[in-house]
Design a protein around this motif. Structure first.
Motif, short mmCIF file in Angstrom:
data_model
loop_
_atom_site.label_atom_id
_atom_site.label_comp_id
_atom_site.label_asym_id
_atom_site.label_seq_id
_atom_site.Cartn_x
_atom_site.Cartn_y
_atom_site.Cartn_z
N LEU A 1 -1.59 6.30 8.49
CA LEU A 1 -0.14 6.52 8.34
C LEU A 1 0.22 8.00 8.28
N SER A 2 -0.75 8.88 8.51
CA SER A 2 -0.51 10.34 8.39
C SER A 2 0.28 10.65 7.11
N VAL A 3 -0.23 10.17 5.99
CA VAL A 3 0.46 10.37 4.71
C VAL A 3 0.42 11.87 4.35
N PRO A 4 1.59 12.48 4.14
CA PRO A 4 1.59 13.92 3.80
C PRO A 4 0.89 14.18 2.46
N ASP A 5 0.42 15.42 2.29
CA ASP A 5 -0.36 15.78 1.08
C ASP A 5 0.43 15.66 -0.21
N ASN A 6 1.76 15.76 -0.12
CA ASN A 6 2.54 15.70 -1.36
C ASN A 6 2.90 14.26 -1.76
N TYR A 7 2.09 13.32 -1.29
CA TYR A 7 2.25 11.91 -1.70
C TYR A 7 0.96 11.42 -2.34
N SER A 8 1.11 10.53 -3.34
CA SER A 8 -0.06 9.86 -3.93
C SER A 8 -0.16 8.46 -3.37
N VAL A 9 -1.39 8.00 -3.17
CA VAL A 9 -1.65 6.62 -2.75
C VAL A 9 -2.28 5.90 -3.93
N LEU A 10 -1.59 4.88 -4.44
CA LEU A 10 -2.06 4.21 -5.66
C LEU A 10 -2.48 2.77 -5.36
N PHE A 11 -3.52 2.32 -6.03
CA PHE A 11 -3.96 0.92 -5.94
C PHE A 11 -3.64 0.27 -7.29
N LEU A 12 -2.70 -0.66 -7.29
CA LEU A 12 -2.17 -1.22 -8.54
C LEU A 12 -2.36 -2.72 -8.59
N GLN A 13 -2.17 -3.28 -9.78
CA GLN A 13 -2.21 -4.74 -9.93
C GLN A 13 -0.80 -5.26 -10.25
N GLY A 14 -0.69 -6.56 -10.41
CA GLY A 14 0.63 -7.12 -10.74
C GLY A 14 1.42 -7.56 -9.52
N GLY A 15 0.85 -7.41 -8.33
CA GLY A 15 1.49 -7.91 -7.12
C GLY A 15 2.76 -7.16 -6.78
N GLY A 16 3.45 -7.69 -5.76
CA GLY A 16 4.74 -7.11 -5.38
C GLY A 16 5.71 -7.17 -6.55
N ARG A 17 5.63 -8.27 -7.27
CA ARG A 17 6.60 -8.50 -8.35
C ARG A 17 6.61 -7.39 -9.41
N LEU A 18 5.45 -6.87 -9.76
CA LEU A 18 5.47 -5.84 -10.81
C LEU A 18 6.19 -4.58 -10.31
N GLN A 19 6.14 -4.36 -9.00
CA GLN A 19 6.87 -3.21 -8.45
C GLN A 19 8.38 -3.37 -8.63
N PHE A 20 8.85 -4.63 -8.64
CA PHE A 20 10.30 -4.84 -8.85
C PHE A 20 10.74 -4.22 -10.17
N SER A 21 9.82 -4.21 -11.17
CA SER A 21 10.13 -3.63 -12.48
C SER A 21 9.71 -2.17 -12.58
N MET A 22 8.52 -1.86 -12.04
CA MET A 22 8.02 -0.48 -12.17
C MET A 22 8.96 0.51 -11.47
N ILE A 23 9.55 0.10 -10.36
CA ILE A 23 10.42 1.03 -9.62
C ILE A 23 11.61 1.46 -10.49
N PRO A 24 12.43 0.52 -11.02
CA PRO A 24 13.52 1.01 -11.88
C PRO A 24 13.01 1.70 -13.14
#
Ligand code: PMP
Length: 363
Positions: free
Chosen positions: A62-85
């Motif tokens: 994906l040619s991810v630029p250096d100023n981005y972090s790539v994270l491996f998380l648990q909790g599925g898509g659903r946990l992102q619904f909460s972590m984002i806000p």
């Protein structure tokens, strides 16, 4: 061994056969530790090499630029619904949500627990059949972020390109089309995908976040919910889902070495989707596509038959032809053919031939 079907499941979904074969071969023991990946420390040098290679593949594909972090998380898509806000809302707690299907609605519900979000577009009035034009968006000036779902898995509605949020950070749920084509990551503040559709098994979610956004979260957040804590720990704050990350590494190896990158993957995906949409367009009285043509998903092809009885017959007959898991999501019914990266062209062609025959016999 049981013969493998052409599996059109929406997720967990088909994985590339070479990946399964390699995992099978390495299941009893990896060279080095002489134990399987499930039996070694997440802090061992062998596992660090695996997670490092998975991240390097994602950054490379994906040619991810250096100023981005790539994270491996648990909790599925659903946990992102909460972590984002929880991580990205500032004191004003104002974000824009674009609703083009069911998953966006679920995400909005979670975000509204932290303030009242603005619905910048609500496609439910039209039965979630299309993505918005820029003119359809009612955006908030100075919003904390603009949230959208680039591919709505249930409805089969996909953005052809990113919505334009100006300088507001774009936050994207790419769970069901991640790595199906090249992306310009610099357009995003955050993009995430649970793995179990396009990049691996259930159990891990990949989140790519622009580093300046890591500082928005309060230290009061539970540590597991804080993106910065994961970034600082290289996704190894706690015991990572080691097997799932190992498979993500193999799937991304496959994308690099066997497929030859995301430009090639995209061309294959466009051709596979066209094969099925052409049948829908050829027999419009029998197969009714759900999405408007310009918003059709390359990953989840959704359509209806003239009656529930014919739908049931279609599902039973397709199973007999070794074409499985074609039922639409329980909330909408009809047929959904999920044709992610790992679905071979031959599987799509077998479904095309089946659809044509079934229409001729029953139409
Ligand atoms: N977003 C999208 C687009 C999805 O398709 C799904 C799952 N089908 C989710 C979020 C939720 O993911 P999970 O089941 O991993 O929580």
């Amino acid at each position: 061994m049981t013969q493998r079907a052409y599996n059109f499941a929406a997720g967990p979904a088909a994985l590339p056969e070479p990946v399964l074969a390699q995992a099978q071969q390495e299941m009893m023991a990896l060279p080095g530790p002489r134990a399987s990946v499930m039996e070694i420390s997440h802090r061992s040098s062998t596992f660090k090499e695996i997670i490092g290679a998975a991240e390097a593949n994602i950054r490379n594909l994906l040619s991810v630029p250096d100023n981005y972090s790539v994270l491996f998380l648990q909790g599925g898509g659903r946990l992102q619904f909460s972590m984002i806000p929880m991580n990205l809302l500032t004191e004003q707690a104002k974000a824009d949500y674009v609703l083009t299907g069911s998953w966006g609605k679920h995400a909005l519900k979670e975000a509204n627990k932290h303030g009242e979000m603005n619905v910048a577009f609500n496609g439910s009035d039209e039965g979630f059949t299309r993505t918005p034009e820029t003119a359809d968006l009612s955006l908030t000036t100075g919003a904390d972020y603009l949230y959208y779902v680039c591919n709505e898995t249930i409805e089969g509605v996909q953005f052809p390109s990113e919505p334009d949020g100006g300088s507001v950070p774009l936050v994207c749920d790419a769970s069901s089309d991640f790595m199906h084509k090249p992306l310009d990551i610099s357009k995003y503040g955050l993009i995430y995908a649970c793995a179990q559709k396009n990049i691996g098994p259930a159990g891990v979610t990949v989140t790519i976040i622009r580093n300046d956004l890591l500082d928005r979260a309060s230290d009061e957040l539970p540590i597991y919910l804080n993106y910065k804590a994961h970034a600082d720990a290289g996704s190894l704050m706690n015991t990572a889902p080691t097997f799932a990350i190992y498979i993500v590494r193999l799937v991304t190896d496959w994308l690099v070495n066997d497929v030859g990158g995301l430009d090639k993957m995209y061309a294959i995906n466009q051709a596979k989707a066209k094969t099925l949409y052409d049948v829908i367009d050829q027999y419009p009285d029998f197969y009714q596509g759900h999405a408007k043509p310009e918003s059709r998903s390359l990953m989840n092809v959704t359509f209806r038959l003239p009656s529930d009885e014919l739908t049931k017959k279609f599902l039973a007959a397709s199973e007999e032809k070794n074409l499985t898991a074609l039922g639409g999501h329980r909330s909408v019914g009809g047929i959904r053919a999920s044709i992610y990266n790992a679905m071979p062209v031959a599987g799509v062609e077998a479904l095309r031939d089946f659809m044509i025959d079934f229409c001729k016999q029953n139409g």
